[in-house]
Design a protein around this motif. Structure first.
Motif, PDB file in Angstrom:
ATOM      1  N   ALA A  22      -2.557 -11.099  -3.833  1.00  0.00           N
ATOM      2  CA  ALA A  22      -3.429  -9.924  -3.874  1.00  0.00           C
ATOM      3  C   ALA A  22      -4.743 -10.217  -4.597  1.00  0.00           C
ATOM      4  CB  ALA A  22      -2.701  -8.743  -4.515  1.00  0.00           C
ATOM      5  N   ARG A  23      -4.642 -10.785  -5.794  1.00  0.00           N
ATOM      6  CA  ARG A  23      -5.875 -11.048  -6.546  1.00  0.00           C
ATOM      7  C   ARG A  23      -6.757 -12.093  -5.852  1.00  0.00           C
ATOM      8  NH1 ARG A  23      -7.874  -9.926 -11.516  1.00  0.00           N
ATOM      9  NH2 ARG A  23      -9.509 -11.357 -12.222  1.00  0.00           N
TER      10      ARG A  23
ATOM     11  N   ILE B 176      -2.455  -4.558   0.846  1.00  0.00           N
ATOM     12  CA  ILE B 176      -2.183  -5.024  -0.516  1.00  0.00           C
ATOM     13  C   ILE B 176      -0.701  -5.302  -0.694  1.00  0.00           C
ATOM     14  CG2 ILE B 176      -2.260  -4.412  -2.968  1.00  0.00           C
ATOM     15  CD1 ILE B 176      -4.800  -2.838  -2.418  1.00  0.00           C
ATOM     16  N   HIS B 177       0.150  -4.446  -0.124  1.00  0.00           N
ATOM     17  CA  HIS B 177       1.600  -4.653  -0.265  1.00  0.00           C
ATOM     18  C   HIS B 177       2.063  -5.928   0.447  1.00  0.00           C
ATOM     19  CE1 HIS B 177       1.594  -2.742   3.746  1.00  0.00           C
ATOM     20  NE2 HIS B 177       2.765  -3.333   3.929  1.00  0.00           N
TER      21      HIS B 177
ATOM     22  N   GLU C 209      -4.014   2.256   1.506  1.00  0.00           N
ATOM     23  CA  GLU C 209      -2.696   1.673   1.222  1.00  0.00           C
ATOM     24  C   GLU C 209      -1.650   2.772   1.067  1.00  0.00           C
ATOM     25  OE1 GLU C 209      -0.273  -0.282   1.570  1.00  0.00           O
ATOM     26  OE2 GLU C 209      -1.148  -2.037   0.570  1.00  0.00           O
TER      27      GLU C 209
ATOM     28  N   ALA D 239      -3.472  -0.197  -8.062  1.00  0.00           N
ATOM     29  CA  ALA D 239      -4.438  -0.803  -7.145  1.00  0.00           C
ATOM     30  C   ALA D 239      -5.853  -0.735  -7.711  1.00  0.00           C
ATOM     31  CB  ALA D 239      -4.377  -0.110  -5.791  1.00  0.00           C
TER      32      ALA D 239
ATOM     33  N   TRP E   1       0.299  -8.718   0.408  1.00  0.00           N
ATOM     34  CA  TRP E   1      -0.148  -9.843  -0.412  1.00  0.00           C
ATOM     35  C   TRP E   1       0.600  -9.944  -1.725  1.00  0.00           C
ATOM     36  CZ3 TRP E   1      -5.594  -7.504   0.530  1.00  0.00           C
ATOM     37  CH2 TRP E   1      -5.985  -7.772   1.846  1.00  0.00           C
ATOM     38  N   MET E   2       1.066  -8.824  -2.250  1.00  0.00           N
ATOM     39  CA  MET E   2       1.705  -8.827  -3.566  1.00  0.00           C
ATOM     40  C   MET E   2       2.943  -9.729  -3.654  1.00  0.00           C
ATOM     41  SD  MET E   2       1.096  -4.834  -4.669  1.00  0.00           S
ATOM     42  CE  MET E   2       2.196  -4.909  -6.090  1.00  0.00           C
TER      43      MET E   2
END
Length: 291
Positions: free
Chosen positions: A179-180, A170-171, A200, A223, A173-174
């Motif tokens: 991420a979404r 996730i980190h 994560e 998250a 993609w942010m």
């Protein structure tokens, strides 16, 4: 009148039995097919974890990553269709998942888009492909597809996988605003009732979430809210991958800790003693009736 002749009793019984045998064939019992059980999957995980496909360096990280316990928490079974998202160049979890799913299940690896003109991506894809090609006896059935926002967001037919897994991504993609969209693609890929497993690096709760996740850490509550906003429902969380020694306050973020050890020799023993990062482990479900 002629007297009626009667067969002896023993002869009559033989005739009846022969007639019955001609009327219906003998019953042939089908061999029993034992269902795949959690215990069987656990045994297969043990075999994969001790297999010679794992490098000593990868196996040493089991202390911090707890793969058997993590996959058991997510509910992995060897007959599932599983999509692992962004395994990295090393394919740390791929080398565990592939042997478990090879005979009865299906492993789909959703990685970077090979059409992206980026040296890091191209080198990573080449290294991962070399890993698979090096052990066709284990990895010959692994399917590699692209899931990379914004260029490739439909890696599999909708509603076709039982489980999606992603570890410490996730980190990644942010910072890219991905991420979404990545989570939306995972939601679409899952069958109704399918499972999403997420691990994560866990940020402290006394600071607001940096939307770019520049430290590599993500707040657990952030998250959960993000993933549920896509449509998933949280089924549970686990402290399997927790590390209370991680203070999360390093100048170089999570990469200060092993295995990266970005500071090199500076503070090496200190950071090795802390170990790998504190991590949350979350299990979500796509509702059986999304509507």
């Amino acid at each position: 009148m002629r007297a009626q002749r009667h067969l002896p009793v023993a002869t009559a019984l033989i005739v009846i039995l022969i007639a019955a045998g001609c009327a219906s064939p003998p019953i042939v019992e089908e061999p029993l097919v034992e269902p795949v059980t959690v215990a069987t999957t656990a045994q297969m995980l043990d075999a994969a974890l001790s297999g010679d496909q794992r490098s000593p360096a990868n196996a040493a990280r089991d202390t911090w990553r707890h793969p058997k316990e993590t996959l058991a928490f997510f509910g992995l079974q060897s007959e599932m269709t599983v999509m692992e998202v962004w395994p990295g160049a090393n394919g740390w979890y791929t080398e565990i998942l592939a042997p478990v799913l090879r005979d009865r299940g299906r492993l789909i690896v959703a990685s970077w888009d090979p059409k992206v003109d980026n040296a890091y991506v191209q080198q990573g894809l080449s290294a991962f492909r070399a890993k698979l090609d090096g052990r066709p006896d284990l990895y010959d059935k692994v399917e590699v597809v692209a899931l990379h926002y914004p260029t490739a967001v439909n890696p599999v037919p909708p509603g076709s996988v039982d489980m999606v897994l992603t570890f410490r991504n996730i980190h990644n993609w942010m910072p890219r605003g991905a991420a979404r969209p990545m989570l939306e693609a995972m939601y679409a890929a899952l069958k109704p009732g399918g499972i999403l497993g997420v691990v994560e690096h866990r940020a402290a709760t006394d600071q607001p979430q940096d939307e770019k996740a520049r430290s590599g850490y993500v707040r657990e509550d952030y998250a959960i809210a993000l993933i549920e906003s896509v449509g998933f429902k949280l089924l549970g969380s686990s402290e399997i991958n927790a590390n209370p020694a991680d203070t999360r306050d390093y100048d170089q973020g999570v990469w200060t800790l092993p295995p990266t050890l970005r500071l090199g020799a500076a503070g090496r023993e200190k950071y090795l003693a802390i170990g790998e990062s504190d991590r949350f482990t979350l299990k979500f479900q796509k509702p059986a009736d999304p509507g």
